[in-house]
Design a protein around this motif. Structure first.
Motif, mmCIF file in Angstrom:
data_model
loop_
_atom_site.group_PDB
_atom_site.id
_atom_site.type_symbol
_atom_site.label_atom_id
_atom_site.label_comp_id
_atom_site.label_asym_id
_atom_site.label_seq_id
_atom_site.Cartn_x
_atom_site.Cartn_y
_atom_site.Cartn_z
ATOM 1 N N ARG A 64 0.832 -1.207 0.000
ATOM 2 C CA ARG A 64 0.000 0.000 0.000
ATOM 3 C C ARG A 64 0.872 1.265 0.000
ATOM 4 O O ARG A 64 0.587 2.233 -0.710
ATOM 5 N N ALA A 67 2.327 1.647 -3.501
ATOM 6 C CA ALA A 67 1.282 2.010 -4.454
ATOM 7 C C ALA A 67 0.949 3.492 -4.307
ATOM 8 O O ALA A 67 0.774 4.213 -5.295
ATOM 9 N N THR A 68 0.919 3.952 -3.055
ATOM 10 C CA THR A 68 0.665 5.376 -2.801
ATOM 11 C C THR A 68 1.804 6.229 -3.350
ATOM 12 O O THR A 68 1.574 7.287 -3.943
ATOM 13 N N THR A 70 3.681 5.757 -5.866
ATOM 14 C CA THR A 70 3.684 5.821 -7.333
ATOM 15 C C THR A 70 2.316 6.188 -7.907
ATOM 16 O O THR A 70 2.125 6.142 -9.125
ATOM 17 N N ARG A 71 1.384 6.532 -7.022
ATOM 18 C CA ARG A 71 0.005 6.809 -7.448
ATOM 19 C C ARG A 71 -0.559 5.628 -8.238
ATOM 20 O O ARG A 71 -0.966 5.750 -9.391
ATOM 21 N N ASN A 72 -0.474 4.488 -7.582
ATOM 22 C CA ASN A 72 -0.968 3.217 -8.136
ATOM 23 C C ASN A 72 -0.248 2.806 -9.424
ATOM 24 O O ASN A 72 -0.855 2.251 -10.336
ATOM 25 N N ARG A 74 0.940 4.293 -11.947
ATOM 26 C CA ARG A 74 0.358 4.775 -13.190
ATOM 27 C C ARG A 74 1.438 4.989 -14.250
ATOM 28 O O ARG A 74 2.626 5.168 -13.948
ATOM 29 N N GLN A 142 3.532 -10.091 -3.731
ATOM 30 C CA GLN A 142 4.142 -8.897 -4.304
ATOM 31 C C GLN A 142 5.626 -8.823 -3.909
ATOM 32 O O GLN A 142 5.967 -9.044 -2.751
#
Length: 379
Positions: A64, A67-68, A70-72, A74, A142
């Motif tokens: 989490r 992911a935060t 890298t802004r999920n 993107r 992951q």
């Protein structure tokens, strides 16, 4: 940047430690961990032993958190993609630090073993010419690695995959990069105990920081070198076609000189601007070494080997000497190649000889072309 002590999700750490112990691989990774540089009988500054193979000096992250950062993951944050998976640029919320986050492709060429080796190697090895590992994530299935961000990308980006408007590397910068990469390799071969064979030296694995400061990255294929009376390490052949030493490709016998051969290929790429393997070239020129070997024999053809993008802006003597170093590194017989320490000495000298195109023009109008010194017979 110093090493960050273990912290984060304790369950994650337990999982990765358990995974290390349970993994059954041909190279017996658990034995390598116990013998890894920086472990064993060495002591910390306070006198306590740090030989616990479970100790990993890197921060752990949750999926989490990354992911935060890298802004999920993107597309706009994507830096590149390789055998391991995709690399994204991110910013850690906890420290506001910009980082590069490499995510293991579960269907990719590399897997858990390479992930674990990289975590271990980069946690135990530290040098100005090795990329800094900040931490890792092993949440569920992951697998991600978090590195310091290298703003100038890879050497390959500046030699081969040059985007429009990007500045071409001048001679001085090329020699600086070559010398720095060689120093990183020297640390692995001569300072780490036992020595480490990098096994995947290539332009895309040399990352560039501010001022074109080079750092070796991607240690998933690294191996502990031979110790004692052993002359080599036997392993399955891994690496990148075009960079593998011939004796390693044929026998699977890996030595420190295998890395020296790969470095010679990289140095040739730096000098010539050509790729190790380029299928767009004519039949006799697709393999860089095969193209270069006949030219090495005639000094009058050395100028033909300089990257056309240099536009003649290089010192003649420096070109001769750099090509001489490359030629020694890519010799077919491993025992004829120099040790990396000698390569560092030669390239550090070449990097210190700053080339000034204006001074060279004035000098060349008064002096005959310099010739490299010749060794007397019997010496």
């Amino acid at each position: 940047m110093g090493w960050i002590p273990c912290s984060g999700n304790s369950n994650t750490k337990k999982k990765i430690k358990k995974k290390m112990k349970n993994m059954k691989v041909e190279d017996n990774l658990s034995d390598q961990i116990k013998q890894a540089p920086g472990t064993g009988k060495s002591k910390t500054s306070d006198g306590s032993k740090n030989g616990n193979p479970d100790h990993i000096a890197a921060q752990t992250f949750t999926f989490r958190e990354l992911a935060t950062a890298t802004r999920n993951f993107r597309t706009e944050s994507l830096l590149g993609e390789g055998g391991f998976g995709r690399v994204h640029k991110g910013r850690l919320e906890s420290t506001n630090q910009v980082v590069a986050i490499k995510q293991l492709d579960r269907n990719g060429l590399q897997g858990n073993r390479e992930f674990l080796v990289e975590v271990l190697m980069l946690s135990l090895l530290h040098h100005p010419n090795l990329v800094n590992l900040i931490g890792y994530c092993a949440d569920g299935d992951q697998r991600l690695l978090v590195y310091e961000y290298m703003p100038l990308g890879s050497l390959e980006d500046h030699l081969h995959d040059i985007s429009p408007g990007k500045k071409r590397l001048d001679w001085n910068t090329r020699m600086k990069i070559a010398a720095g990469a060689a120093r990183g390799l020297e640390y692995l071969h001569d300072k780490a105990n036992p020595p480490v064979i990098y096994r995947d030296l290539k332009c895309s694995n040399i990352l560039l920081g501010e001022g074109y400061h080079p750092k070796l990255s991607d240690f998933g294929l690294a191996k502990l070198g031979p110790v004692g009376e052993n002359t080599h390490v036997s392993t399955r052949v891994m690496g990148t076609y075009g960079y593998c030493a011939p004796e390693y490709a044929m026998t699977g016998q890996l030595t420190l000189k295998s890395d020296v051969y790969s470095f010679g290929i990289v140095l040739l790429e730096i000098i010539t601007g050509r790729k190790a393997i380029d299928n767009s070239k004519a039949a006799g020129e697709q393999n860089l070494v095969a193209w270069a070997r006949p030219l090495f024999k005639d000094r009058r053809k050395f100028s033909q080997m300089a990257d056309p993008m240099l536009q003649g802006q290089y010192p003649s003597r420096g070109l001769y000497q750099a090509l001489a170093v490359a030629a020694m590194c890519v010799q077919e017989q491993a025992n004829m190649r120099p040790v990396i320490a000698d390569v560092v000495t030669a390239l550090t000298y070449l990097a210190s000889q700053k080339y000034d195109p204006n001074a060279e023009t004035v000098q060349s109008s008064r002096l005959a072309p310099p010739t490299p010194p010749r060794t007397k017979r019997g010496q």
